[in-house]
Each structure stands twice: as structure tokens, then as C-alpha cells.
Motif scaffolding. Structure first.
Motif, short mmCIF file in Angstrom:
data_model
loop_
_atom_site.label_atom_id
_atom_site.label_comp_id
_atom_site.label_asym_id
_atom_site.label_seq_id
_atom_site.Cartn_x
_atom_site.Cartn_y
_atom_site.Cartn_z
N VAL A 182 2.10 2.34 20.21
CA VAL A 182 1.27 2.99 19.03
C VAL A 182 1.38 2.19 17.75
CG1 VAL A 182 1.10 5.13 17.52
CG2 VAL A 182 1.90 5.17 19.69
N TYR A 183 0.08 1.57 17.30
CA TYR A 183 0.18 0.93 16.24
C TYR A 183 -0.40 2.01 15.07
CZ TYR A 183 0.43 -3.30 18.60
OH TYR A 183 0.87 -4.70 19.30
N ALA A 184 0.06 1.94 13.82
CA ALA A 184 -0.41 2.89 12.71
C ALA A 184 -0.57 1.92 11.53
CB ALA A 184 0.66 3.88 12.45
N ASP A 185 -1.76 2.07 10.95
CA ASP A 185 -2.41 1.45 9.75
C ASP A 185 -1.25 2.09 8.55
OD1 ASP A 185 -4.49 0.11 10.39
OD2 ASP A 185 -5.78 1.48 10.03
N GLU A 186 -0.91 1.26 7.69
CA GLU A 186 -0.24 1.89 6.63
C GLU A 186 -0.79 2.61 5.59
OE1 GLU A 186 -0.48 -2.00 3.61
OE2 GLU A 186 1.42 -1.07 3.97
N THR A 187 -2.01 2.55 5.58
CA THR A 187 -2.98 3.57 4.79
C THR A 187 -2.90 3.50 3.49
OG1 THR A 187 -3.03 4.81 6.98
CG2 THR A 187 -4.12 5.76 5.05
N ARG A 188 -3.51 2.49 2.67
CA ARG A 188 -3.43 2.49 1.43
C ARG A 188 -4.43 3.49 0.66
NH1 ARG A 188 -0.74 -1.71 -1.04
NH2 ARG A 188 0.46 -2.91 0.41
N PRO A 189 -4.09 4.03 -0.49
CA PRO A 189 -3.09 3.53 -1.49
C PRO A 189 -1.78 4.70 -1.23
CG PRO A 189 -4.54 4.73 -2.85
CD PRO A 189 -5.24 4.65 -1.38
N TRP A 190 -1.93 5.66 -0.59
CA TRP A 190 -0.95 6.93 -0.48
C TRP A 190 0.07 6.62 0.68
CZ3 TRP A 190 0.59 11.25 -3.59
CH2 TRP A 190 0.04 11.28 -4.40
N LEU A 191 -0.19 5.46 1.61
CA LEU A 191 0.78 4.96 2.78
C LEU A 191 1.08 6.19 3.56
CD1 LEU A 191 3.29 2.80 0.40
CD2 LEU A 191 0.99 2.36 1.84
N GLN A 192 -0.09 6.87 3.72
CA GLN A 192 0.41 8.09 4.72
C GLN A 192 0.72 7.56 5.88
OE1 GLN A 192 -2.43 7.98 2.87
NE2 GLN A 192 -3.21 10.00 2.30
N GLY A 193 0.41 6.26 6.59
CA GLY A 193 0.66 5.80 7.73
C GLY A 193 2.07 5.35 7.79
N SER A 194 2.44 4.68 6.68
CA SER A 194 3.94 4.10 6.60
C SER A 194 4.98 5.07 6.31
CB SER A 194 4.06 2.82 5.97
OG SER A 194 3.31 2.77 4.77
N ARG A 195 4.53 6.18 5.34
CA ARG A 195 5.45 7.12 4.89
C ARG A 195 5.76 8.24 5.70
NH1 ARG A 195 4.94 9.92 0.93
NH2 ARG A 195 2.72 9.92 0.72
N LEU A 196 4.33 8.68 6.44
CA LEU A 196 4.52 9.96 7.01
C LEU A 196 4.16 9.88 8.55
CD1 LEU A 196 2.14 11.76 4.53
CD2 LEU A 196 4.30 11.66 4.58
N THR A 197 3.24 8.98 9.15
CA THR A 197 3.17 8.87 10.38
C THR A 197 4.33 8.21 11.09
OG1 THR A 197 0.47 9.02 10.32
CG2 THR A 197 1.55 7.77 12.52
N ALA A 198 4.66 7.17 10.61
CA ALA A 198 5.88 6.44 11.07
C ALA A 198 7.19 7.48 11.01
CB ALA A 198 6.23 5.30 10.18
N TRP A 199 7.30 8.27 9.93
CA TRP A 199 8.41 9.32 9.95
C TRP A 199 8.40 10.30 11.09
CZ3 TRP A 199 8.37 14.58 8.47
CH2 TRP A 199 9.92 15.02 7.97
N GLU A 200 7.17 10.46 11.53
CA GLU A 200 6.82 11.89 12.47
C GLU A 200 7.26 10.88 13.77
OE1 GLU A 200 4.00 14.39 13.05
OE2 GLU A 200 3.28 14.27 10.77
N LEU A 201 6.86 9.81 14.25
CA LEU A 201 7.05 9.22 15.23
C LEU A 201 8.43 8.67 15.63
CD1 LEU A 201 3.57 7.25 15.75
CD2 LEU A 201 4.32 9.22 16.82
N VAL A 202 8.96 8.16 14.57
CA VAL A 202 10.31 7.69 14.58
C VAL A 202 11.37 9.02 14.95
CG1 VAL A 202 12.33 6.90 13.13
CG2 VAL A 202 10.19 5.72 13.03
N ARG A 203 11.04 9.99 14.27
CA ARG A 203 11.93 11.19 14.56
C ARG A 203 11.48 11.76 15.91
NH1 ARG A 203 12.76 15.12 9.69
NH2 ARG A 203 12.87 16.53 11.30
#
Ligand code: MRU
Length: 343
Positions: A182-203
Motif C-alpha cells: 500500500v502506497y499513500a500520498d501524504e496529502t497536503r496541506p492537512w496531511l490526512q495521508g501521513s497523519r491519519l491513513t498511516a496511523w490506521e494502517l500501522v495500527r
């Protein structure tokens, strides 16, 4: 069917209050807001404490319950609170959809029953959203036959009642061994990808690699990605899709590189009353969201900014729109009408 990979819920109703996980603070801190009036819910939506089209709709439904309790039996007070909730964000049609639903329901019962009737319905909408996500997970997952996937923004449990739309498809496909990465864009400017998608997938124990949006062309050129899988905030009657800014660019890149493009959304995101993407209202947020980061200026002093937070992907660039009611492949007005009628 895989039933795992689902540990997060962004909204809870407890002790006559809406508990909202404050997504602005993730992943650093898990803090819950306790909201006891409709104005607080509207502010939570406006300020992005809750975000993601289905989650916004569900939050608004609980907001309507609070509004009903505050209205003291006066219809004008109830409807003005519903209008305030509806004005919180313009693009996600799920907000209007949920509020219209609650309004119609309130019209049909005496004021003394507004509170309990609307609360039962808010719970039902919440549960139905999770069930829809599970169905979409299976439908969309079955389209993927290997390779890596790229997703954009956050379309997971945090953006919905639970499980997620595009991220639900990814969860399901991962559970069934249909995707390699799975690749996820970081999604600027709110960073929903790196803050939220990554958080869910890592969990959930699903490995994820982040990239900045500028790296997507190179990733797709490399041939590893078989599908780009995204969510939607509103889908017009011709199959045009409004979603997080940058989605349109990804669709163009996908088509150029022969990568397939899937949009995953519940039927509450389908807006057959809007003819095409040109008629979808696109939210433009404050310049400051681009000019500063975590409260610190990052742009040259004196620079301005343009900050549209959604864009419209033309139907012609989409291979499949996956909903809980079924899939529209190569969407066009006829295909949309066949599955969704004039809803
Ligand atoms: O501004 P946001 O974070 O509310 O934008 C969210 C998106 O664009 C999502 O892709 C969309 O709402 C679908 S969420 C299941």
C-alpha cells in the motif's frame, strides 16, 4: 471475507453527548471532544476535528439529535440549527443527505418524540455506514488481482462510521492477499495521508509507504501499482467525482500509465440531483493552511495562496465506482441512472 483490520471509530454517543475523536491532533495525541450542543458539532466539522464525507454526515446526524433537544419543541429553532450544521462544509453531500433525512423524520413525529426518534436514526445511519463499507470492501477488493495500490487522503475508519471506503477496499484486499503493498500520498496541506491513513494502517499491521504527491507520477511509471483507489465527497449524475484536491491529477496520471482508477463511496455520496462535476460546490479554505505549518509560517512573507481542498475527476478517467449497491464500470449518465435512478 476478512473481518479484521478494523480497530478505530471516530464518533461515539455516550451519556447524551457526541464524543468526537479530534483528528487534528492525530497521530500525536488521541483526545476526544465531548459535544453537547449542535453548534459544537458544526464547529467540529468546520474546523476538521471530524472530516471525511461519511463521518461528517454521521456527526451531523448526531448534531441533529442535540439540536432537537435544544429546540424546545419549536420547529423554527430545529430547522435553523439543521441549516447551521449543513453550512459547516459545502462539498461533501453526505452532510445534506443526513440532515435532510433527519428533518424528514422529525416532520413525521410530535416534537416530544424528536429526541428519541432522531437518536435511533443516527445510530441506524452509523451502523448502516459501517455495513456499507464492509460490502464495498468485498466488491472493490474483488476487482484487484495483485500488485500494489496507491491511495489518497484518508478514507478509512476515521473518515466514515468505521472501516472505510477506499481504505475498506484496501483492508479487505490485503486480508485476502490480493495486494502486495500500500502506497499513500501524504496529502497536503492537512496531511490526512501521513497523519491519519498511516496511523490506521500501522495500527492494523498493514505495511504502508508514504510519498509526497509529487512522487506519484514516478511511482505509477514504475509499473508496480495496479490500481489507484480513492474515496469521494460527491458523485454527480454523470459519474464525475469530487474528492480531495490532487485526486484529479492522480486520475490523469493513472490513465497515462495504464493504471486502473477506482472510486469507492456509499450511496449517500451519490448526488443524482447534480448533473455534472461543474455544478459541485468546491470548498476553498483559508490561505493560512498553506502559508504556515503547525502554527509556524513556512512561506515567504507577503505571498498569497490558493487553497481549494477538493477537485473534480471527470467520469471518463474512472474505471469503476464501487458502492454498497453495486459497481458502475466506466461510469457515464446511463450507467449511473441504471444503478441509482433519480435518488
Ligand atoms: O477535507 P477532508 O479530509 O474532509 O477530505 C476527505 C476526502 O476527500 C475523502 O477522500 C472523502 O471524504 C471520502 S472519505 C471516505
Amino acid at each position: 471475507m476478512s473481518t479484521g483490520y478494523d480497530q478505530v471509530r471516530p464518533l461515539r454517543w455516550e451519556n447524551d453527548a457526541l464524543l468526537m475523536l479530534d483528528q487534528r491532533l492525530l497521530p500525536a495525541e488521541e483526545r476526544w471532544l465531548e459535544l453537547r450542543d449542535a453548534a459544537g458539532v458544526a464547529e467540529g466539522i468546520r474546523s476538521m476535528a471530524v472530516r471525511g464525507a461519511p463521518a461528517i454526515g454521521i456527526a451531523a446526524a448526531y448534531g441533529a439529535v442535540l439540536a432537537a433537544r435544544e429546540a424546545g419543541g419549536e420547529w423554527a429553532r430545529l430547522t435553523s440549527a439543521l441549516e447551521m450544521l449543513g453550512a459547516a462544509r459545502p462539498t461533501a453531500v453526505n452532510l445534506e443527505w443526513a440532515l435532510q433525512h433527519m428533518r424528514t423524520l422529525a416532520e413525521g413525529v410530535p416534537p416530544g418524540e424528536w429526541g428519541q426518534t432522531l437518536l435511533a436514526e443516527a445510530h441506524a445511519l452509523h451502523e448502516a455506514d459501517v455495513a456499507a463499507n464492509r460490502s464495498m470492501g468485498q466488491f472493490g477488493g474483488a476487482l484487484i488481482e495483485g500488485g500494489a495500490v496507491l491511495t489518497h487522503c484518508n478514507t478509512g475508519s476515521l473518515a466514515t462510521g468505521g472501516y472505510g471506503t477506499a481504505l475498506g477496499v484496501i483492508r479487505s484486499a490485503w486480508g485476502d492477499g490480493r495486494i502486495t503493498k500500500v502506497y499513500a500520498d501524504e496529502t497536503r496541506p492537512w496531511l490526512q495521508g501521513s497523519r491519519l491513513t498511516a496511523w490506521e494502517l500501522v495500527r492494523d499491521g498493514i505495511p504502508v509507504s508514504l510519498l509526497c504527491e509529487g512522487a506519484a507520477a514516478s511511482l505509477l511509471a514504475g509499473g508496480e501499482v495496479s490500481w489507484v483507489v480513492v474515496g469521494a465527497d460527491r458523485i454527480a449524475a454523470n459519474g464525475d467525482v469530487a474528492n480531495k484536491i490532487g485526486t484529479y491529477g492522480l486520475a490523469v496520471l493513472a490513465r497515462h500509465h495504464g493504471v486502473r482508477f477506482m472510486v469507492v463511496a456509499p450511496t449517500s455520496t451519490i448526488d443524482m440531483q447534480t448533473t455534472s462535476g461543474a455544478d459541485i460546490p468546491i470548498e476553498v479554505r483559508a490561505e493560512d493552511e498553506l502559508l504556515s505549518f503547525a502554527g509556524k509560517p513556512v512561506a515567504a512573507e507577503g505571498a498569497g495562496a490558493w487553497n481549494p481542498v477538493f477537485d473534480v475527476t471527470p467520469a471518463g478517467l474512472i474505471d469503476a465506482i464501487v458502492t454498497e449497491a453495486g459497481i458502475v464500470e466506466q461510469p457515464d449518465p446511463a450507467g449511473m441512472h441504471q444503478l441509482f435512478g433519480s435518488r
